[in-house]
Design a protein around this motif. Structure first.
Motif, PDB file in Angstrom:
ATOM      1  N   UNK A   1      15.412  46.002 -60.903  1.00 51.93           N
ATOM      2  CA  UNK A   1      16.114  46.723 -59.857  1.00 51.93           C
ATOM      3  C   UNK A   1      15.196  46.923 -58.649  1.00 51.93           C
ATOM      4  N   UNK A   2      13.949  47.245 -58.925  1.00 50.88           N
ATOM      5  CA  UNK A   2      13.013  47.479 -57.819  1.00 50.88           C
ATOM      6  C   UNK A   2      12.827  46.213 -56.990  1.00 50.88           C
ATOM      7  N   UNK A   3      12.756  45.066 -57.652  1.00 48.63           N
ATOM      8  CA  UNK A   3      12.610  43.807 -56.919  1.00 48.63           C
ATOM      9  C   UNK A   3      13.835  43.545 -56.051  1.00 48.63           C
ATOM     10  N   UNK A   4      15.018  43.830 -56.582  1.00 48.23           N
ATOM     11  CA  UNK A   4      16.248  43.659 -55.794  1.00 48.23           C
ATOM     12  C   UNK A   4      16.256  44.608 -54.599  1.00 48.23           C
ATOM     13  N   UNK A   5      15.842  45.833 -54.833  1.00 49.25           N
ATOM     14  CA  UNK A   5      15.804  46.836 -53.771  1.00 49.25           C
ATOM     15  C   UNK A   5      14.834  46.412 -52.657  1.00 49.25           C
ATOM     16  N   UNK A   6      13.675  45.926 -53.046  1.00 47.56           N
ATOM     17  CA  UNK A   6      12.679  45.482 -52.065  1.00 47.56           C
ATOM     18  C   UNK A   6      13.198  44.285 -51.266  1.00 47.56           C
ATOM     19  N   UNK A   7      13.853  43.350 -51.946  1.00 46.17           N
ATOM     20  CA  UNK A   7      14.408  42.189 -51.255  1.00 46.17           C
ATOM     21  C   UNK A   7      15.513  42.612 -50.287  1.00 46.17           C
ATOM     22  N   UNK A   8      16.322  43.562 -50.700  1.00 51.74           N
ATOM     23  CA  UNK A   8      17.390  44.065 -49.822  1.00 51.74           C
ATOM     24  C   UNK A   8      16.797  44.713 -48.580  1.00 51.74           C
ATOM     25  N   UNK A   9      15.743  45.491 -48.768  1.00 50.57           N
ATOM     26  CA  UNK A   9      15.078  46.122 -47.613  1.00 50.57           C
ATOM     27  C   UNK A   9      14.469  45.061 -46.700  1.00 50.57           C
ATOM     28  N   UNK A  10      13.866  44.039 -47.314  1.00 51.49           N
ATOM     29  CA  UNK A  10      13.257  42.964 -46.519  1.00 51.49           C
ATOM     30  C   UNK A  10      14.304  42.251 -45.672  1.00 51.49           C
ATOM     31  N   UNK A  11      15.489  42.013 -46.272  1.00 58.62           N
ATOM     32  CA  UNK A  11      16.559  41.318 -45.561  1.00 58.62           C
ATOM     33  C   UNK A  11      17.385  42.251 -44.680  1.00 58.62           C
ATOM     34  N   UNK A  12      17.228  43.565 -44.891  1.00 58.20           N
ATOM     35  CA  UNK A  12      18.013  44.526 -44.127  1.00 58.20           C
ATOM     36  C   UNK A  12      19.479  44.556 -44.531  1.00 58.20           C
ATOM     37  N   UNK A  13      19.741  44.344 -45.837  1.00 56.23           N
ATOM     38  CA  UNK A  13      21.107  44.344 -46.346  1.00 56.23           C
ATOM     39  C   UNK A  13      21.179  45.232 -47.592  1.00 56.23           C
ATOM     40  N   UNK A  14      22.393  45.469 -48.070  1.00 59.65           N
ATOM     41  CA  UNK A  14      22.586  46.238 -49.295  1.00 59.65           C
ATOM     42  C   UNK A  14      22.176  45.398 -50.505  1.00 59.65           C
ATOM     43  N   UNK A  15      21.804  46.085 -51.588  1.00 56.42           N
ATOM     44  CA  UNK A  15      21.374  45.403 -52.813  1.00 56.42           C
ATOM     45  C   UNK A  15      22.466  44.469 -53.322  1.00 56.42           C
ATOM     46  N   UNK A  16      23.715  44.917 -53.254  1.00 54.28           N
ATOM     47  CA  UNK A  16      24.794  44.073 -53.774  1.00 54.28           C
ATOM     48  C   UNK A  16      24.896  42.758 -53.019  1.00 54.28           C
ATOM     49  N   UNK A  17      24.534  42.754 -51.726  1.00 52.76           N
ATOM     50  CA  UNK A  17      24.581  41.498 -50.967  1.00 52.76           C
ATOM     51  C   UNK A  17      23.500  40.530 -51.438  1.00 52.76           C
ATOM     52  N   UNK A  18      22.352  41.055 -51.800  1.00 50.97           N
ATOM     53  CA  UNK A  18      21.297  40.204 -52.350  1.00 50.97           C
ATOM     54  C   UNK A  18      21.788  39.567 -53.645  1.00 50.97           C
ATOM     55  N   UNK A  19      22.444  40.356 -54.481  1.00 47.52           N
ATOM     56  CA  UNK A  19      22.961  39.848 -55.748  1.00 47.52           C
ATOM     57  C   UNK A  19      24.029  38.790 -55.501  1.00 47.52           C
TER      58      UNK A  19
END
Length: 122
Positions: A1-19
């Motif tokens: 979850x933390x990796x997803x959260x960090x990637x979402x912050x990096x991309x400036x999008x919500x976690x669900x969009x990364x998924x």
């Protein structure tokens, strides 16, 4: 979850969009080769998060049954105990929905799904 959260912050999008983007990438590659273990894990995280979102936004009996079905698949295929989550989801469906409790236990399930990948690769 933390990796997803960090990637979402990096991309400036919500976690669900990364998924969603990860799953889209998996689907694009689907015809080329069998899914890897990490692709399967990403799929179950996405499927679970989508089911929770649908249920949380519209807590109907039909959405609860779909969520229960997703949980049964995760239990049988990934060997993850979903009883605590299902207990909270059923309470959420009742007369006093507890959004924070549902969110917290859903986040824990996502962490368990992700760590199941780590333990199966060791």
């Amino acid at each position: 979850y933390q990796a997803l959260k960090e990637e979402a912050e990096r991309q400036g999008v919500a976690v669900w969009k990364v998924i969603v983007n990860l799953v889209a990438g998996v689907r694009a590659k689907k015809g080329r080769k069998p899914l890897s273990e990490s692709d399967k894990i990403v799929w179950y995280v996405y499927k679970f998060a989508s089911s929770v979102g649908e249920f949380r936004g519209d807590p109907t009996e039909e959405n609860l049954k779909r969520l229960e079905n997703t949980c049964k698949q995760i239990e049988s295929r990934l060997k993850i105990d979903m009883s605590d989550f299902l207990s909270v989801a059923r309470r959420y469906f009742g007369t006093n929905p507890e959004r924070k409790a549902l969110n917290d236990v859903a986040k824990d399930v996502v962490a368990r799904i992700l760590s199941s990948s780590l333990s199966s690769s060791q």
